[in-house]
Design an enzyme around this catalytic site. Structure first.
Site, short mmCIF file in Angstrom:
data_model
loop_
_atom_site.label_atom_id
_atom_site.label_comp_id
_atom_site.label_asym_id
_atom_site.label_seq_id
_atom_site.Cartn_x
_atom_site.Cartn_y
_atom_site.Cartn_z
N GLU A 167 0.82 -1.21 0.00
CA GLU A 167 0.00 0.00 0.00
C GLU A 167 0.85 1.27 0.00
OE1 GLU A 167 -3.07 -0.20 2.96
OE2 GLU A 167 -3.96 -1.98 2.07
N GLU A 352 -5.59 -8.14 -0.37
CA GLU A 352 -6.35 -7.86 0.85
C GLU A 352 -7.78 -7.51 0.48
OE1 GLU A 352 -4.90 -4.88 3.61
OE2 GLU A 352 -2.84 -5.59 3.36
O1 IFM Z 1 -4.97 -3.41 8.64
C1 IFM Z 1 -4.79 -2.79 7.40
C2 IFM Z 1 -3.58 -3.35 6.70
O2 IFM Z 1 -2.44 -3.20 7.46
C3 IFM Z 1 -3.38 -2.66 5.38
N1 IFM Z 1 -4.58 -2.63 4.60
C4 IFM Z 1 -5.79 -2.23 5.23
C5 IFM Z 1 -6.00 -3.00 6.52
C6 IFM Z 1 -7.32 -2.57 7.20
O3 IFM Z 1 -7.28 -1.21 7.51
#
Ligand code: IFM
Length: 442
Positions: A167, A352
């Site tokens: 990210e 994710e």
């Molecule tokens: O927990 C986070 C993760 O570390 C990175 N992506 C989003 C998730 C939820 O906020």
């Protein structure tokens, strides 16, 4: 859950994702201090001033955590390695115990028939490097490449795939312009530099790993469906700037070797000198791209009228415990858009996707998080639609395996399919875990 594994192509990987600082317990095993440890001490930065010192104690409980995944039949596990655990000062002396931990973790996954997907940086910048400016300092690219060589030299021969950085928008913009994450800066120059250096570090890391003979290298980008909050020209402009900074900046740099004009209008004069010359490194080919997708935002300009003063308004869709709107259509939209505009035949992964929910344990000890099962099901269906439309999607990692340290929200927001009692460290599979793993058997 309607999900059936048999609806997805052969070899499609279903797994769960976590990250080092959020679960391991950074107070153990000789890990160095990170910028999250100090950021968490600032009043108001992290709920209740919590930090990742103990987290889920995964550092000591990793074997039983892996057993849970094995018993459930997961194909793959996405974890991250902590820079400060491996190199407590960010550079120089290696913490042998830290490297051994990841070595054992990878072997433990393979022994259980679970494919290891590593991410080299999921936000815990070693404090010693943060002291030198962290992502604002152009030298970070070399520091990160050196760390990459060390960790890949140890586990690169056994991991299925490796992502450099998780990210990039959060690493750069959320942390250096919006100030929500460590190091908590609110400065356009800091942010512009971080926006560039994080890409440069990614490119150098890919080159370093390739030079050691490794492949299956990628990056993980988070994308957020963005719409104007109303029909005004101003809201449309705000949405366009937001989309450029969030959804176009990183993939555009890697796949087209350019930054979006609408974002450059605000950032160009703050970028490091000679930034145009770095695209050769930034654009080093990758083997796959990971997409983290959670929600949609409705945006309009903030009150100052300044560039990048963008606020979001609550939409009318159902929301998660993060107050994030549930919008599965955004997932298929992005999978198709990313393929069309950037990645072509390059394999994509959903690295994710998941939700925070207000889980309550019933008297019988069950946690009936039906909302999470429904959320996942709707997003699995969106992924399937994208595959049917021709997107080369190869896998899906649910965020997250365990309830964990949710950054600025401390331990308040629970994203896990497995509940963690942070006082006793007892793990209790939630209904969504039972549903998900049962569906994988179909
Ligand atoms: O927990 C986070 C993760 O570390 C990175 N992506 C989003 C998730 C939820 O906020």
């Amino acid at each position: 859950m309607r999900l059936r594994r048999s609806d997805f192509p052969d070899g499609f990987q279903f797994g769960a994702a976590t990250s080092a600082y959020q679960i391991e317990g950074h107070g153990f095993g000789g890990a160095g201090s990170t910028h999250w440890d100090s950021f968490a001490t600032g009043p108001g930065n992290v709920m209740r001033g919590e930090n990742g010192a103990v987290a889920c104690d995964h550092y000591n409980r990793w074997e039983s955590d892996l057993d849970l995944m094995e018993a459930a039949g997961l194909d793959a596990y996405r974890f991250s390695t902590s820079w400060a655990r491996v190199l407590p000062e960010g550079r120089g002396a290696v913490n042998a115990e830290g490297l051994d931990f990841y070595d054992r973790l990878v072997d433990g996954l393979l022994a259980r028939g679970i494919a290891p997907y590593a991410t080299l940086y999921h936000w815990e910048m070693p404090s010693a490097l943060a002291d030198l400016g962290g992502w604002m300092n152009g030298d970070v690219a070399g520091w990160f490449a050196d760390y990459t060589e060390i960790i890949m030299g140890r586990i690169g021969d056994r991991v299925e795939a490796t992502a450099t950085i998780n990210e990039l928008w959060c690493v750069a913009w959320l942390s250096h312009f919006l100030g929500h994450h460590a190091p908590g800066m609110r400065d356009i120059r800091a942010a512009a530099r971080a926006m560039h250096h994080v890409l440069l570090a990614h490119g150098h890391a890919v080159q370093a790993a390739r030079a050691l003979g490794f492949d299956n290298l990628g990056l993980v980008t988070n994308l957020e469906y963005t719409e104007p909050a109303d029909e005004s020209v101003e809201a449309a402009e705000a949405a366009s700037v937001q989309d450029a900074l969030y959804n176009q900046w990183f993939l555009g740099a890697v796949f087209k070797q350019e930054y979006p004009t609408v974002a450059l209008a605000g950032l160009e004069r703050h970028l490091p000198k000679g930034w145009q010359d770095d695209f050769g490194v930034i654009g080093t080919p990758v083997d796959w791209v990971g997409i983290n997708y959670y929600t949609r935002k409705l945006v309009k300009p903030g009150p100052s009228g300044m560039f990048c003063d963008i606020v979001d308004l609550p939409g009318n869709l159902p929301k998660t415990a993060m107050d994030w709107e549930i919008y599965p259509e955004g997932l298929s939209y992005f999978l198709e858009r990313v393929q069309r505009e950037y990645t072509g035949d390059t394999p994509l992964f959903i690295t994710e996707n998941g939700m925070a929910s207000l889980d309550r344990m019933g008297a019988d000890g069950r946690i009936e998080d039906w909302a999470r099962s429904a959320f996942l099901d709707a997003h699995f269906a969106a992924a399937l639609r994208a595959i049917e439309a021709g997107v080369p999607l190869k896998g899906y990692f649910v965020w997250s395996l365990l309830d964990n340290f949710e950054w600025a929200f401390g331990y308040d927001k629970r994203f896990g399919m497995i509940h963690v009692d942070f006082k006793t460290q007892v793990r209790t599979p939630k209904q969504s875990w039972l549903d998900f793993t049962e569906a994988l058997k179909r």
